[in-house]
Design a protein around this motif. Structure first.
Motif, PDB file in Angstrom:
ATOM      1  N   UNK A 119      -0.064  -4.681  10.528  1.00  0.00           N
ATOM      2  CA  UNK A 119       0.012  -3.139  10.601  1.00  0.00           C
ATOM      3  C   UNK A 119       1.479  -2.808   9.716  1.00  0.00           C
ATOM      4  N   UNK A 120       2.590  -3.342   9.989  1.00  0.00           N
ATOM      5  CA  UNK A 120       3.789  -3.154   9.503  1.00  0.00           C
ATOM      6  C   UNK A 120       3.663  -3.355   7.734  1.00  0.00           C
ATOM      7  N   UNK A 121       3.084  -4.412   7.640  1.00  0.00           N
ATOM      8  CA  UNK A 121       2.993  -4.760   6.109  1.00  0.00           C
ATOM      9  C   UNK A 121       1.970  -3.760   5.437  1.00  0.00           C
ATOM     10  N   UNK A 122       0.928  -3.298   6.041  1.00  0.00           N
ATOM     11  CA  UNK A 122       0.020  -2.383   5.594  1.00  0.00           C
ATOM     12  C   UNK A 122       0.852  -1.081   5.320  1.00  0.00           C
ATOM     13  N   UNK A 123       1.476  -0.690   6.390  1.00  0.00           N
ATOM     14  CA  UNK A 123       2.419   0.487   6.128  1.00  0.00           C
ATOM     15  C   UNK A 123       3.381   0.545   4.981  1.00  0.00           C
ATOM     16  N   UNK A 124       3.912  -0.731   4.721  1.00  0.00           N
ATOM     17  CA  UNK A 124       4.794  -1.042   3.553  1.00  0.00           C
ATOM     18  C   UNK A 124       4.223  -0.727   2.240  1.00  0.00           C
ATOM     19  N   UNK A 125       2.846  -0.778   2.406  1.00  0.00           N
ATOM     20  CA  UNK A 125       1.991  -0.415   0.948  1.00  0.00           C
ATOM     21  C   UNK A 125       2.146   1.002   0.581  1.00  0.00           C
TER      22      UNK A 125
END
Length: 1051
Positions: free
Chosen positions: A519-525
């Motif tokens: 989820x953090x990686x997706x938010x990073x997008x």
């Protein structure tokens, strides 16, 4: 001269019409006599305007680059004095006259010393072209000129300048082409050594001295790059050179005159000297790295180098790096080269002993700080985030990056000297993380944390394998990485995403931690900072690959794809496309609702990348790579929705302009990827549209003109056109596809300059026509057989010979009577059949068949031979019939064995996959036991081949018994994976054989009776075995059809 001067001045006009007219006039007169000497006069005329001289120099350089190397033939003459302005400037008759060449060669060296640097560089490029073409034959006095001017203080720079250009010619030449280079070294190196020695003794040397030393270094570099010249094997001579190089390496760079601007500073002459010196010493070190060289002389030289110089260089390099530790300046490239030398020293015991006492200071006070985020990074991040991203993902930048070299040094140290350093270094990183956590916000060292995370990510493979770290990785991520997703500092958010991606594949004890990271990686997008978004995309790929439950990602797909499209509009980065490919690959048919939108966005991104690449004019720039990535992603999407043919109809209008444009010379860089897309579109679409058929002529033109290397790739869509659009291929006359295909195939197969390997797809195409158009192309059988026989007569390569013989077999299967008549008409029937039977019987020493190694080849031959058996007695006499019958039985046995072996191997592979499911080690690539075992089995089988034919035939007959598990080994170890789908895939050769025999038995019982009475017992047993196997196959096929029908009904 005045006229040309006026025209050249016109090319500088601000008025575009005047400029265009001047350029056209220049093109018209460029091949006129004395044009080149006149340009040279303008260039060297010191009273002329410098801009005029410069444009003359550029035109002079471009003209020489394009035209100098034409080789004169006996029919060549001087160019036409009244040239045709519309003629192609590359036409062979447009050559530079011998007299003009002589004038240029004789005068260019005289004027070189007088020219300003701006013009000397242009003439240097000209000289490079001239010497590459003409030295030594057309320049017999050049070396004398160089030696003479090396001894003239006023001319020494020009002599070194020319010698440098000459040395470049031989830099990458192999042994047989290096002879002139050795002579150049023998003649000039004593002079260079004297000059070098004089220059290093000058007190307070000027920047001009640096330029001279730099040229000497470059000449030396080119001369030793591939092979160390023998005169340097003289220890006294080599010592003299090394003393000077070490002097330059140790001597501090003058402070006076150093530019303040960072870009100018790293390119300053004295830093260039330092860089080239390190380059040379590194190259000598790698050339002498192996102390066990077979050549005695080379081994002795390497031992001498290690004994006297390798350690001294290491000390000098360490001293040089110490400058960074105390806040001094070193150019990035110098740091990178020094660290490369140190990395190469780690594995050598004697060098590691020298390095070890200073290793802690090097590792913790120099190398680690270089791994940390710095002022230059922050400046680029703030001012040009796109360039920051490009540099971070550009492998070319890695060649110059101190950070990359530092990471490589740590990796090599941990890999080769693990016991001494791994735990120590990790403890150092742990301390940094601990201090960071304990420090108040205003005192946190974000940059050190960034370096620590880089180290953790870099060493992930070792940490995953090594206790106690292995069991602590999840806790490390939760404690030290996850918090940085919310860091106020952008570069730490980016690094957190990257590190999380490096560890996405570990086994999480708490699946919530995997979900949180994802989820953090997706938010990073959606991060406001571009580099964070790009690093998040990069990390996402690892999480998608590692994800065991796609439900974790499925709800995120729509917003994820939206972010992808936004990013693709913003930046050209192939890693974006790689991640998109991974998503498509993972979700397969589920991507159908998004397929059209994805293709439209990728097509738009492709055009943007191509426009950027055209503007940059760099074949390997990031835009070109991203363009390739876009096409590859489109292919992945098309493959994923291959079971939904109607989608291809919707997607076609989006992709058609790309295919149409890129199947020309404009698409040479992406031709393979384009052909793959054409293949998918022609195979999976419900029908091949007329728009898609319009691509056929483009592929034919490309193949005839420049794309012969892509013939195997072009074969695939051509097969689709013929096999899936047979009616259109047969009936359409405008364009005439049959004639077009014949023109191409006949041209290639008749070309005596074409290598056997280049035309292998041609007989495959003939086969495609014969098998797909049975009864529809009778008029093409004779021409195709004729060119096949003609090429067969001069074919040396066994694989092509097999393919050509398969065309004969295809012809027999197409229409045996017609083919036999044509072969007799051509007067080659006996010759062809004798060759065919010889090839069928030919075996290697091991006992393995020499020809028709693939299943498909054996099957085609079986069908061709069986088709012969069906001919009436008057067309195939009894003796010939018996020979064909026996050959057919032998081949059916071989085919049956190979099919059984392939099925067995496939089953074993499936078992292996089941055994290895979810289990992977980092050392898998080191285990070659499987392939060794297979190779051993084949060799063993060959050695045990029985020489008694009767026993062999009897054993083969036994192999048809259903309860016999001991099938012979396969006739070959070649895979059929690359074979195309074919109409004969549905034809069982055993059933075809039995049915043919039944027809013959009823239509010509006498012939059948004669055969059975004259047939040896072993072949009778073999025939009975084939009949039994055929009935078994008939039952299996009926069962498969019933199961397939039932499955269709159920669905």
């Amino acid at each position: 001269m005045d006229e040309i001067g006026v025209i050249l001045q016109g090319t500088l006009s601000p008025n575009p019409d005047e400029r265009k007219a001047a350029e056209q006039r220049l093109d018209q007169i460029q091949y006129a006599p004395h044009h080149l000497p006149t340009l040279l006069q303008i260039i060297v005329h010191s009273n002329s305007d410098i801009s005029l001289r410069q444009v003359a120099a550029i035109h002079f350089k471009n003209f020489i680059a394009k035209n100098w190397t034409h080789h004169y033939s006996a029919t060549d003459s001087d160019p036409d004095p009244n040239p045709n302005p519309n003629a192609n400037a590359n036409h062979p008759r447009h050559t530079i006259s011998i007299s003009d060449k002589d004038i240029v060669r004789n005068h260019i060296l005289l004027f070189l010393p007088q020219l300003p640097s701006l013009l000397r560089v242009q003439l240097g490029e000209c000289l490079k072209t001239i010497l590459h073409s003409d030295y030594p034959d057309q320049c017999p006095h050049l070396l004398d000129w160089i030696k003479h001017n090396l001894q003239d203080q006023q001319q020494v720079y020009s002599a070194l300048f020319v010698l440098r250009i000459l040395s470049i010619k031989y830099e990458f030449k192999s042994d047989e082409d290096r002879t002139p280079a050795y002579h150049i070294v023998e003649e000039t190196f004593p002079h260079l050594l004297n000059i070098f020695n004089t220059l290093v003794q000058i007190a307070n040397p000027s920047i001009e001295v640096a330029d001279l030393i730099k040229l000497i270094c470059k000449i030396f570099w080119s001369s030793i790059y591939l092979e160390i010249p023998k005169n340097l094997f003289d220890q006294n001579v080599f010592n003299a050179w090394m003393v000077l190089f070490l002097n330059v390496l140790e001597r501090p760079v003058p402070l006076e005159g150093q530019p303040i601007d960072p870009d100018l500073r790293k390119s300053w002459g004295w830093w260039k000297v330092k860089k080239w010196t390190i380059h040379i010493l590194n190259r000598l070190y790698t050339r002498c790295g192996d102390l066990k060289l077979r050549n005695t002389e080379n081994r002795a030289f390497a031992q001498m180098f290690h004994k006297h110089f390798a350690g001294k260089i290491l000390d000098c390099h360490l001293n040089l790096l110490n400058v960074i530790r105390v806040g001094g300046y070193l150019p990035d490239r110098v740091i990178n080269l020094v660290l490369q030398y140190l990395s190469n020293s780690i594995s050598k015991k004697s060098m590691y002993t020298v390095l070890q006492p200073r290793l802690d200071v090097l590792l913790f006070e120099i190398v680690f700080p270089l791994m940390c985020f710095n002022d230059d990074d922050q400046k680029l991040w703030d001012e040009d985030p796109h360039e920051y991203v490009r540099k971070g993902y550009d492998i070319i930048e890695d060649l110059y990056s101190p950070r990359t070299a530092s990471v490589d040094f740590v990796s090599e140290l941990v890999r080769k000297r693990r016991e001494d350093n791994f735990h120590k270094f990790i403890q150092f990183i742990v301390e940094i993380l601990k201090r960071y956590d304990e420090a108040p916000v205003e005192y946190k060292s974000y940059r050190q944390k960034d370096g620590a995370l880089l180290a953790i990510g870099t060493l992930c493979d070792k940490l995953k394998q090594t206790e106690p770290y292995k069991s602590e990785l999840e806790r490390m991520l939760v404690q030290h990485v996850f918090p940085e997703f919310g860091s106020p500092v952008g570069h730490l958010r980016a690094k957190a995403a990257w590190v999380a991606g490096q560890y996405a594949h570990i086994s999480f004890s708490d699946q919530n931690n995997f979900r949180k990271a994802l989820q953090c990686v997706v938010c990073g997008m959606r991060d406001p900072e571009l580099p964070v978004r790009i690093d998040s995309v990069f990390a996402l790929r690892s999480f998608i690959e590692a994800c065991k439950d796609l439900d974790e990602i499925r709800p995120l797909l729509p917003p994820l794809l939206d972010e992808f499209f936004k990013l693709m509009n913003e930046v050209e980065n192939e890693d974006l496309v790689f991640t998109l490919e991974t998503i498509v690959d993972k979700f397969g048919e589920e991507m159908a609702p998004y397929a059209l939108g994805l293709c439209q966005n990728l097509a738009a991104a492709f055009w943007r990348c191509m426009n950027t690449a055209d503007a940059d004019d760099e074949a390997d720039d990031p835009s070109s790579l991203a363009a390739v990535g876009c096409l590859r992603a489109i292919s992945t999407i098309l493959e994923s929705v291959s079971s939904l043919p109607q989608l291809f109809v919707q997607i076609e209008p989006t992709l058609l302009p790309i295919m149409r444009s890129m199947l020309t010379t404009d698409g040479q860089e992406v031709f393979e990827e384009i052909l793959e897309i054409v293949s998918y579109m022609t195979f999976f679409s419900p029908t091949i549209s007329l728009d898609m058929w319009s691509l056929w002529p483009l592929m034919m033109e490309a193949l005839a003109d420049w794309a012969i290397d892509f013939f195997p790739n072009i074969l695939v869509p051509l097969d689709n056109y013929i096999s899936r659009g047979t009616a259109h291929f047969i009936t359409c006359k405008e364009p005439d596809y049959q004639q077009s295909l014949w023109n191409m195939i006949s041209s290639l197969m008749a070309d005596k300059n074409m290598e056997d390997s280049d035309i292998e797809p041609a007989p495959k195409l003939i086969e495609i026509v014969f098998l797909n158009c049975r009864g529809l192309v009778d008029h093409w059988v004779e021409p195709y057989l004729r060119i096949t026989v003609e090429r067969l007569h001069r074919t040396g390569k066994s694989y092509l010979k097999c393919l050509l013989m398969q065309v004969i077999a295809d012809g027999l299967y197409y229409n045996a009577a017609l083919t036999l008549i044509i072969l007799q008409k051509l007067g080659v029937a006996s010759e062809i059949f004798n060759l065919w039977f010889h090839m069928l019987q030919e075996v290697k020493k091991s006992g393995v068949r020499s020809n028709f190694k693939r299943e498909h080849g054996k099957k085609v031959c079986c069908l061709g031979l069986i088709s012969l058996l069906a001919l009436p007695a008057d067309q195939l006499p009894g003796e010939a019939f018996g020979r064909v019958f026996r050959a057919t039985l032998d081949l059916l046995v071989a085919y049956k064995d190979q099919v059984a072996e392939a099925a067995k191997e496939e089953e074993e592979d499936d078992d292996d996959d089941d055994d290895m499911d979810g289990f992977q080690t980092d050392d898998e690539d080191e285990d070659d036991s499987g392939s060794d075992r297979e190779m051993g089995a084949v060799a063993e089988h060959g050695d045990e081949a029985d020489s008694s034919k009767v026993i062999k035939l009897t054993d083969q007959a036994k192999s048809f018994r259903p309860d016999n598990e001991d099938d012979d080994d396969s006739d070959d170890d070649f895979s059929d994976d690359e074979e195309l789908q074919s109409p004969i895939d549905e034809v069982d050769p055993f059933i075809f054989f039995v049915d043919t025999m039944k027809v013959m038995q009823s239509s010509d019982p006498m012939k059948f009776q004669n055969l059975t009475q004259t047939l040896e017992f072993s072949y009778q047993a073999l025939a009975n075995g084939v009949a039994q196997h055929a009935e078994m196959r008939r039952g299996e096929i009926e069962k498969e059809k019933a199961e397939k029908s039932s499955a269709t009904t159920d669905s």
